[in-house]
Write a protein that holds these residues in place. Structure first.
Motif, PDB file in Angstrom:
ATOM      1  N   LYS A 252       0.825  -1.215   0.000  1.00 35.17           N
ATOM      2  CA  LYS A 252       0.000   0.000   0.000  1.00 35.17           C
ATOM      3  C   LYS A 252       0.863   1.271   0.000  1.00 35.17           C
ATOM      4  O   LYS A 252       0.349   2.384   0.028  1.00 35.17           O
ATOM      5  CB  LYS A 252      -0.911   0.035   1.240  1.00 35.17           C
ATOM      6  N   ILE A 253       2.196   1.079  -0.013  1.00 34.90           N
ATOM      7  CA  ILE A 253       3.119   2.213   0.046  1.00 34.90           C
ATOM      8  C   ILE A 253       3.421   2.714  -1.361  1.00 34.90           C
ATOM      9  O   ILE A 253       3.676   1.928  -2.288  1.00 34.90           O
ATOM     10  CB  ILE A 253       4.443   1.815   0.746  1.00 34.90           C
ATOM     11  N   ASN A 254       3.389   4.043  -1.534  1.00 39.43           N
ATOM     12  CA  ASN A 254       3.881   4.670  -2.766  1.00 39.43           C
ATOM     13  C   ASN A 254       5.341   5.015  -2.496  1.00 39.43           C
ATOM     14  O   ASN A 254       5.642   6.005  -1.826  1.00 39.43           O
ATOM     15  CB  ASN A 254       3.079   5.930  -3.100  1.00 39.43           C
ATOM     16  N   TYR A 255       6.251   4.173  -2.991  1.00 39.27           N
ATOM     17  CA  TYR A 255       7.665   4.303  -2.634  1.00 39.27           C
ATOM     18  C   TYR A 255       8.316   5.532  -3.271  1.00 39.27           C
ATOM     19  O   TYR A 255       9.328   6.017  -2.782  1.00 39.27           O
ATOM     20  CB  TYR A 255       8.414   3.026  -3.022  1.00 39.27           C
ATOM     21  N   GLU A 256       7.755   6.043  -4.345  1.00 41.48           N
ATOM     22  CA  GLU A 256       8.299   7.240  -4.990  1.00 41.48           C
ATOM     23  C   GLU A 256       7.917   8.496  -4.206  1.00 41.48           C
ATOM     24  O   GLU A 256       8.733   9.401  -4.018  1.00 41.48           O
ATOM     25  CB  GLU A 256       7.799   7.346  -6.432  1.00 41.48           C
ATOM     26  N   GLU A 257       6.656   8.531  -3.726  1.00 42.42           N
ATOM     27  CA  GLU A 257       6.180   9.726  -3.016  1.00 42.42           C
ATOM     28  C   GLU A 257       6.366   9.642  -1.501  1.00 42.42           C
ATOM     29  O   GLU A 257       6.220  10.645  -0.795  1.00 42.42           O
ATOM     30  CB  GLU A 257       4.698   9.964  -3.339  1.00 42.42           C
ATOM     31  N   GLY A 258       6.664   8.441  -0.989  1.00 41.86           N
ATOM     32  CA  GLY A 258       6.855   8.292   0.455  1.00 41.86           C
ATOM     33  C   GLY A 258       5.561   8.404   1.229  1.00 41.86           C
ATOM     34  O   GLY A 258       5.515   8.948   2.332  1.00 41.86           O
ATOM     35  N   THR A 259       4.474   7.831   0.659  1.00 45.05           N
ATOM     36  CA  THR A 259       3.153   7.874   1.316  1.00 45.05           C
ATOM     37  C   THR A 259       2.568   6.462   1.373  1.00 45.05           C
ATOM     38  O   THR A 259       3.070   5.548   0.713  1.00 45.05           O
ATOM     39  CB  THR A 259       2.178   8.792   0.550  1.00 45.05           C
ATOM     40  N   ILE A 260       1.505   6.317   2.133  1.00 45.77           N
ATOM     41  CA  ILE A 260       0.804   5.036   2.209  1.00 45.77           C
ATOM     42  C   ILE A 260      -0.696   5.277   2.162  1.00 45.77           C
ATOM     43  O   ILE A 260      -1.206   6.257   2.741  1.00 45.77           O
ATOM     44  CB  ILE A 260       1.178   4.256   3.498  1.00 45.77           C
ATOM     45  N   ASN A 261      -1.399   4.392   1.462  1.00 39.25           N
ATOM     46  CA  ASN A 261      -2.860   4.445   1.399  1.00 39.25           C
ATOM     47  C   ASN A 261      -3.389   3.509   2.479  1.00 39.25           C
ATOM     48  O   ASN A 261      -3.322   2.291   2.348  1.00 39.25           O
ATOM     49  CB  ASN A 261      -3.345   4.008   0.010  1.00 39.25           C
ATOM     50  N   LEU A 262      -3.930   4.090   3.551  1.00 38.41           N
ATOM     51  CA  LEU A 262      -4.404   3.313   4.685  1.00 38.41           C
ATOM     52  C   LEU A 262      -5.904   3.521   4.843  1.00 38.41           C
ATOM     53  O   LEU A 262      -6.359   4.609   5.194  1.00 38.41           O
ATOM     54  CB  LEU A 262      -3.667   3.753   5.960  1.00 38.41           C
ATOM     55  N   LYS A 263      -6.682   2.482   4.548  1.00 45.83           N
ATOM     56  CA  LYS A 263      -8.144   2.530   4.658  1.00 45.83           C
ATOM     57  C   LYS A 263      -8.728   3.710   3.881  1.00 45.83           C
ATOM     58  O   LYS A 263      -9.640   4.398   4.343  1.00 45.83           O
ATOM     59  CB  LYS A 263      -8.576   2.594   6.124  1.00 45.83           C
ATOM     60  N   GLY A 264      -8.167   3.978   2.714  1.00 43.35           N
ATOM     61  CA  GLY A 264      -8.674   5.039   1.852  1.00 43.35           C
ATOM     62  C   GLY A 264      -8.085   6.407   2.114  1.00 43.35           C
ATOM     63  O   GLY A 264      -8.359   7.352   1.361  1.00 43.35           O
ATOM     64  N   ASN A 265      -7.260   6.547   3.124  1.00 41.91           N
ATOM     65  CA  ASN A 265      -6.618   7.824   3.442  1.00 41.91           C
ATOM     66  C   ASN A 265      -5.129   7.761   3.122  1.00 41.91           C
ATOM     67  O   ASN A 265      -4.483   6.736   3.324  1.00 41.91           O
ATOM     68  CB  ASN A 265      -6.800   8.172   4.922  1.00 41.91           C
ATOM     69  N   ILE A 266      -4.584   8.874   2.622  1.00 40.73           N
ATOM     70  CA  ILE A 266      -3.173   8.958   2.279  1.00 40.73           C
ATOM     71  C   ILE A 266      -2.408   9.632   3.415  1.00 40.73           C
ATOM     72  O   ILE A 266      -2.758  10.722   3.859  1.00 40.73           O
ATOM     73  CB  ILE A 266      -2.948   9.748   0.971  1.00 40.73           C
ATOM     74  N   TYR A 267      -1.361   8.955   3.891  1.00 45.58           N
ATOM     75  CA  TYR A 267      -0.544   9.489   4.977  1.00 45.58           C
ATOM     76  C   TYR A 267       0.918   9.561   4.535  1.00 45.58           C
ATOM     77  O   TYR A 267       1.410   8.680   3.831  1.00 45.58           O
ATOM     78  CB  TYR A 267      -0.639   8.605   6.226  1.00 45.58           C
ATOM     79  N   LYS A 268       1.599  10.617   4.960  1.00 41.95           N
ATOM     80  CA  LYS A 268       3.032  10.766   4.703  1.00 41.95           C
ATOM     81  C   LYS A 268       3.791   9.887   5.694  1.00 41.95           C
ATOM     82  O   LYS A 268       3.478   9.858   6.884  1.00 41.95           O
ATOM     83  CB  LYS A 268       3.438  12.237   4.881  1.00 41.95           C
ATOM     84  N   LEU A 269       4.784   9.166   5.224  1.00 43.72           N
ATOM     85  CA  LEU A 269       5.575   8.287   6.084  1.00 43.72           C
ATOM     86  C   LEU A 269       6.701   9.067   6.757  1.00 43.72           C
ATOM     87  O   LEU A 269       7.321   9.949   6.142  1.00 43.72           O
ATOM     88  CB  LEU A 269       6.164   7.136   5.269  1.00 43.72           C
ATOM     89  N   LYS A 270       6.979   8.744   8.005  1.00 44.31           N
ATOM     90  CA  LYS A 270       8.050   9.408   8.754  1.00 44.31           C
ATOM     91  C   LYS A 270       9.423   8.975   8.252  1.00 44.31           C
ATOM     92  O   LYS A 270      10.403   9.698   8.391  1.00 44.31           O
ATOM     93  CB  LYS A 270       7.923   9.089  10.250  1.00 44.31           C
ATOM     94  N   ASP A 271       9.499   7.776   7.686  1.00 48.14           N
ATOM     95  CA  ASP A 271      10.747   7.240   7.164  1.00 48.14           C
ATOM     96  C   ASP A 271      10.466   6.655   5.790  1.00 48.14           C
ATOM     97  O   ASP A 271       9.533   5.870   5.627  1.00 48.14           O
ATOM     98  CB  ASP A 271      11.277   6.155   8.113  1.00 48.14           C
ATOM     99  N   THR A 272      11.231   7.046   4.796  1.00 52.29           N
ATOM    100  CA  THR A 272      10.974   6.579   3.428  1.00 52.29           C
ATOM    101  C   THR A 272      12.154   5.786   2.859  1.00 52.29           C
ATOM    102  O   THR A 272      12.210   5.544   1.657  1.00 52.29           O
ATOM    103  CB  THR A 272      10.670   7.773   2.496  1.00 52.29           C
TER     104      THR A 272
END
Length: 345
Positions: free
Chosen positions: A30-50
């Motif tokens: 569920k991680i967008n490795y290029e943008e450093g985000t994750i789609n969690l239950k329909g919501n996009i969150y920025k990851l603290k560590d990419t």
């Protein structure tokens, strides 16, 4: 690095066991490795560590060769640790998912319930289980995972169930809907860290629910108690360890120092004798120096949970019932000897 290995291996179990219904815990894909985000239950969150050097975005759950070496070494260390194997052997020879003792039900976490007070159901090996049957089945499967030989389907399934007991929603030992380890490590937003307790922990205040559980375990609805651990009682906030008019006794008072700020005490001791049931709460022990300077020791407060006018005798206990059975066996043996059915050895 070891956490990523954990998530990869958990992903293997989740994919292997669809009946666990834990697909929502597959997060590495569920991680967008290029943008450093994750789609969690329909919501996009920025990851603290990419920085994920050990993850292949095209196949995120595949272990690298180096990770496989780490796991092989860990497995070897666990299997060949004499002390660890001694402890695990003790766990399986003496332990159980729950214990019925002298008319009381001892459980670590909960009896998994739904919001409507019904027992949670789970399908295992093609058959649906709930309540006591589910707990019994899980214990049987876990023992198969321990006792069966390597590279058998029974052993693999049992080991997977052992993992499920640690983190699954229908586990009586876990008692929550999710274990949000990934979210706590990688997402700043606190709402993603929430782990909802099983409805049991609210419904257990209801005497009708307690009686339903007693009947499920073939216990006396008037005399029996549920002795509960797992969730620390916040004594400092006025929470009582005695619930449902004395039917439930929650004995987790924060014996571990890490929980004492939350509970305000240093744990409980349950004392059960022939005439009463008492719960003793202990004050935290701060330091040896303070105890010497203030001439103080560990202070305890005793609460009387239940007092019986007539004492229980040995024959009323589980041990007494076994002794009576042995007496009956000896009488039958003696009768058989007198009638000449058996010979003297």
């Amino acid at each position: 690095a070891i956490s990523i290995i954990q998530f990869k291996l958990e992903g293997e179990v989740i994919k292997r066991r669809p009946e666990f219904e834990m697909d929502h815990r597959l997060l590495l894909d569920k991680i967008n490795y290029e943008e450093g985000t994750i789609n969690l239950k329909g919501n996009i969150y920025k990851l603290k560590d990419t920085n994920f050097p050990t993850i292949d975005p095209k196949n995120p759950y595949k272990l690298t060769k180096e990770e496989e070496i780490v796991i092989d070494k860990l497995v070897s260390s666990f299997k060949n640790s004499e002390k660890l194997q001694k402890h695990v052997s003790f766990l399986f020879s003496k332990g159980s998912i729950y214990l019925v003792s002298n008319g009381n039900l001892l459980i670590h976490g909960c009896v998994p319930l739904n919001e409507d007070k019904s027992f949670m159901k789970m399908k295992l090996q093609g058959q649906e289980y709930s309540g006591r049957e589910l707990m019994d089945k899980m214990e049987t499967l876990v023992r198969e995972g321990y006792l069966f030989k390597d590279k058998t389907n029974q052993k693999q399934y049992g080991m997977d169930i052992m993992w499920y007991l640690w983190t699954g929603k229908c586990s009586s030992l876990f008692g929550k809907d999710d274990m949000t380890t990934f979210e706590r490590y990688f997402i700043a937003e606190k709402e993603t860290h929430k782990e909802n307790k099983n409805p049991y922990f609210t419904l257990r205040e209801d005497e009708d629910v307690c009686n339903k559980i007693f009947k499920e375990f073939e216990l006396d609805t008037n005399e029996s108690h549920i002795i509960n651990g797992h969730v620390p009682v916040e004594s400092k906030n006025g929470e009582s360890p005695i619930k449902a008019n004395g039917r439930i006794i929650a004995i987790d008072g924060g014996f571990s120092r890490a929980y004492q700020k939350k509970t305000g005490i240093a744990g409980y001791t349950l004392i059960y004798n022939s005439q009463s049931l008492q719960l003793v709460s202990h004050d935290p022990f701060t330091s040896t120096e303070e105890a010497i300077v203030n001439e103080s020791d560990i202070l305890s407060t005793t609460m009387l949970v239940e007092h019986k006018l007539s004492r229980k005798t040995v024959k009323d206990t589980d041990a007494g019932k076994k002794l009576l059975d042995e007496v009956d066996d000896l009488k039958l043996l003696l009768t058989a000897y007198k009638k000449g059915i058996i010979k003297e050895v």
